[in-house]
Design an enzyme around this catalytic site. Structure first.
Site, PDB file in Angstrom:
ATOM      1  N   GLY A 174      24.440  59.998 -24.132  1.00  0.00           N
ATOM      2  CA  GLY A 174      23.787  60.086 -25.537  1.00  0.00           C
ATOM      3  C   GLY A 174      24.004  61.899 -25.558  1.00  0.00           C
ATOM      4  CB  ILE A 206      16.997  65.642 -24.566  1.00  0.00           C
ATOM      5  CG1 ILE A 206      16.867  64.194 -24.889  1.00  0.00           C
ATOM      6  CG2 ILE A 206      17.957  66.267 -24.422  1.00  0.00           C
ATOM      7  CD1 ILE A 206      16.198  63.988 -26.266  1.00  0.00           C
ATOM      8  CG  ASP A 207      15.521  60.776 -21.863  1.00  0.00           C
ATOM      9  OD1 ASP A 207      15.527  60.900 -23.070  1.00  0.00           O
ATOM     10  OD2 ASP A 207      15.234  59.301 -21.522  1.00  0.00           O
ATOM     11  NE  ARG A 231      -3.716  62.297 -44.665  1.00  0.00           N
ATOM     12  CZ  ARG A 231      -2.664  62.261 -45.374  1.00  0.00           C
ATOM     13  NH1 ARG A 231      -1.681  63.625 -45.660  1.00  0.00           N
ATOM     14  NH2 ARG A 231      -2.360  62.035 -46.418  1.00  0.00           N
ATOM     15  CD  GLU A 284      13.216  56.559 -27.042  1.00  0.00           C
ATOM     16  OE1 GLU A 284      13.412  56.396 -28.402  1.00  0.00           O
ATOM     17  OE2 GLU A 284      14.104  56.943 -26.627  1.00  0.00           O
ATOM     18  CD  GLN A 286      12.038  63.930 -29.417  1.00  0.00           C
ATOM     19  OE1 GLN A 286      11.625  63.859 -28.709  1.00  0.00           O
ATOM     20  NE2 GLN A 286      12.172  62.466 -29.844  1.00  0.00           N
TER      21      GLN A 286
HETATM   22  O1  F6P Z   1      19.240  58.866 -23.117  1.00  0.00           O
HETATM   23  C1  F6P Z   1      19.097  59.376 -23.849  1.00  0.00           C
HETATM   24  C2  F6P Z   1      18.236  59.269 -25.345  1.00  0.00           C
HETATM   25  O2  F6P Z   1      17.996  60.043 -25.894  1.00  0.00           O
HETATM   26  C3  F6P Z   1      17.173  58.765 -25.359  1.00  0.00           C
HETATM   27  O3  F6P Z   1      16.035  58.911 -25.069  1.00  0.00           O
HETATM   28  C4  F6P Z   1      17.132  57.213 -26.290  1.00  0.00           C
HETATM   29  O4  F6P Z   1      16.381  56.509 -25.645  1.00  0.00           O
HETATM   30  C5  F6P Z   1      18.487  57.605 -26.692  1.00  0.00           C
HETATM   31  O5  F6P Z   1      18.992  58.514 -25.808  1.00  0.00           O
HETATM   32  C6  F6P Z   1      18.593  57.372 -27.871  1.00  0.00           C
HETATM   33  O6  F6P Z   1      20.506  56.248 -27.709  1.00  0.00           O
HETATM   34  P1  F6P Z   1      20.933  57.302 -29.556  1.00  0.00           P
HETATM   35  O7  F6P Z   1      21.340  58.160 -29.790  1.00  0.00           O
HETATM   36  O8  F6P Z   1      22.405  56.050 -28.864  1.00  0.00           O
HETATM   37  O9  F6P Z   1      20.575  56.192 -30.559  1.00  0.00           O
END
Ligand code: F6P
Length: 342
Positions: A10, A127-128, A163, A222, A274
């Protein structure tokens, strides 16, 4: 000496700053030539290259994304993948590779370097922020800033309507973005993958916040899941490295909170916002330093290593060690932050 550079997995803000650091120092100080490989491991696998020199890296420091493109292609799953990479490196006269990526991209670099004699240096990106061996990965700070700004904005609309506002942030196996942005943004509940949550407790926190005449903000990674349930999947599909695609826990949570508390709830999924756009100053600083140290590792023939941040120093660690396990949020840290829940 010709050095190949690729960005895999990613994308994240700061990739271009790394590339610029590598090329600027490599050309100016060491007289190296560079070849860019397109779209992560797909580039060396298919011999797909792009020119990489000083003019190519001009003006890219503040730009998000990657000028090299990215993909989640896994060459270890492709027939004769390693042989094809070796052939293409020979054809393009590339002597060493710098792979900029997360656990998957770097896992491949470790295998190629340690088991197949392809000289690789790794740069940690995600980013994680879930790569062990480095205090921080670049891209994380930008993602946290984006999520924090979103939470700040959601407070005012939540309070106007009294809310519940649920904010779903990225973080597949680790809750770093959630815990940092949740604390910085004054969230009332933070739910992370490392700590399966109790829905009754979440609803109790929500209700107590309303009792204090404020509207609650719930930040959820997520990958978070309830104690007696599973992660919410997007559609059950897998990427090339076998990861399930996530997203949906925010919507699910808002519905459950409405049902159980009788309070109106809405969800905001921040998703790829993000990962997009210009990197923060910290990420530009870190990414640039990673780039400078990565080309030094090539210069010194220190292959199979990844550059990493330890305190304020950049050090080198075996790539294999850095990708062996994920860096997750310590329960003690989660506990520390939970004083603000409810
Ligand atoms: O590994 C980084 C990340 O942004 C995760 O936080 C997320 O689950 C995943 O990539 C999303 O991947 P893609 O952009 O392939 O949907």
């Amino acid at each position: 000496m010709r050095v190949g550079v690729l960005t895999g997995g990613g994308d994240c803000p700061g990739l271009n700053a790394v590339i610029r650091g590598i090329v600027r120092k490599g050309v100016q100080e060491y007289g190296y030539d560079f070849t860019g490989f397109r779209d992560g491991w797909r580039g060396p696998l298919e011999g797909d290259t792009v020119q990489l020199d000083i003019p190519a890296v001009r003006g890219i420091l503040p730009r998000g994304g990657t000028i090299l493109g990215s993909s989640r292609t896994n060459p270890l799953k492709v027939e004769h993948g390693i042989r094809r990479i070796k052939e293409n490196l020979a054809k393009t006269e590339v002597d060493a590779l710098i792979a900029i990526g997360g656990e998957d991209t770097l896992g491949v670099a470790a295998t190629l370097s340690d088991d197949h004699g392809i000289p690789c240096v790794g740069v940690p990106k995600t980013i994680d922020n879930d790569l062990s061996a480095t205090d921080y990965t670049f891209g994380f700070d930008t993602a946290v800033n984006i999520a924090t700004e979103a939470i700040d904005r959601l407070h005012t609309t939540a309070e106007s309507h009294m809310r519940v506002l649920v904010v779903e942030v990225m973080g597949r196996h680790s809750g770093w973005i959630a815990i940092h942005s949740g604390l910085a943004g004054g969230a009332n509940v933070i739910l992370i993958p490392e700590q399966p949550f109790d829905l009754d407790q979440v609803c109790a926190w929500v209700t107590s916040r309303f009792k204090a005449s404020y509207a609650p903000i719930v930040v959820v990674s997520e990958g978070a899941k309830p104690k007696d349930g599973d992660m919410v999947l997007k559609d059950g599909s897998l990427d090339d490295f076998g990861h399930v695609r996530l997203s949906g826990v925010g919507e699910w949570l808002a519905k459950e909170i409405e049902k159980r508390t009788g309070k109106e709830a809405r969800t905001t999924v921040l998703g790829h916002i993000q990962r997009g756009g210009t990197p923060s100053a910290f990420d530009r600083w870190l990414a640039t330093r990673f780039g400078l140290h990565a080309i030094d590792a090539v210069r010194e023939g220190d292959f199979g290593k990844m550059v990493a941040l330890r305190g304020t120093d950049i050090v080198r660690v075996p790539i294999a060690e850095a990708t062996a396990r994920l860096k997750t949020v310590d329960p003690k840290l989660y506990n520390e932050v939970s004083v603000f829940f409810g």
